[in-house]
Design a protein around this motif. Sequence first.
Motif: not given
Length: 215
Positions: A40, A42, A47, A80, A104, A108
């Motif tokens: 992932r 980010i 997000l 997540l 970011h 998260y």
Amino acid sequence: MTLFRLDASIRTHGSASREIADIVEEEWLAAHPGDRVEHRHIGVDTLPATAWAAAVTAGMTAPQERTAEQRDAVTLAATLVDELLSADAILFAVPLYNYGVSQHFKTYIDVVCTDPRASGTPFLAGKPVVLATVRGGAYGGGTPREGWDHSTPYLRRILADCWGAHLSVVEREFTLVGVNPALDPFTEQASQMHAGALLAAREAGRALGTLPIPA
């Protein structure tokens, strides 16, 4: 077995945190040939900035009364957390931005913590985690900006103390040497730091591949 890797750099090429994470991943795969690495990023696939507020307010709203944004945020938080719980080992690559945590990665963390499984509980108890973090300048003891790194201590607190991970940290400083001319006098020192970080990444990756997985 599965390694979950998350990158928070806004760069896809020339990223110092990705360089370290690549080595850790390589060593993990050497210990687990043919196993999976889930990614992932980010820093690139960001997000939603409003996801945390939507997930928090969703927790105060009856399910049948939630907005579409609240429902999406709850689903995102669950996804997540699922990624973290389903992994046997975890790798986070998070650079220092403006003396603090990348926006970011902060988003998260905040969204993850809205999921009931991750709220106020060490839901990663004993799980092996490597944090690869880099800083453009130098913030160690005795430097002019000692104490200006407000990211690494926070990440240790969240990942190890709050989430319960078995945490190893690989750090590199002076990544802006060679980019910012004002830092040219530190070229040799930066080179040594770079070499040391790459060696530490190999050691962390090997350890990550051999640490026992909590039951």
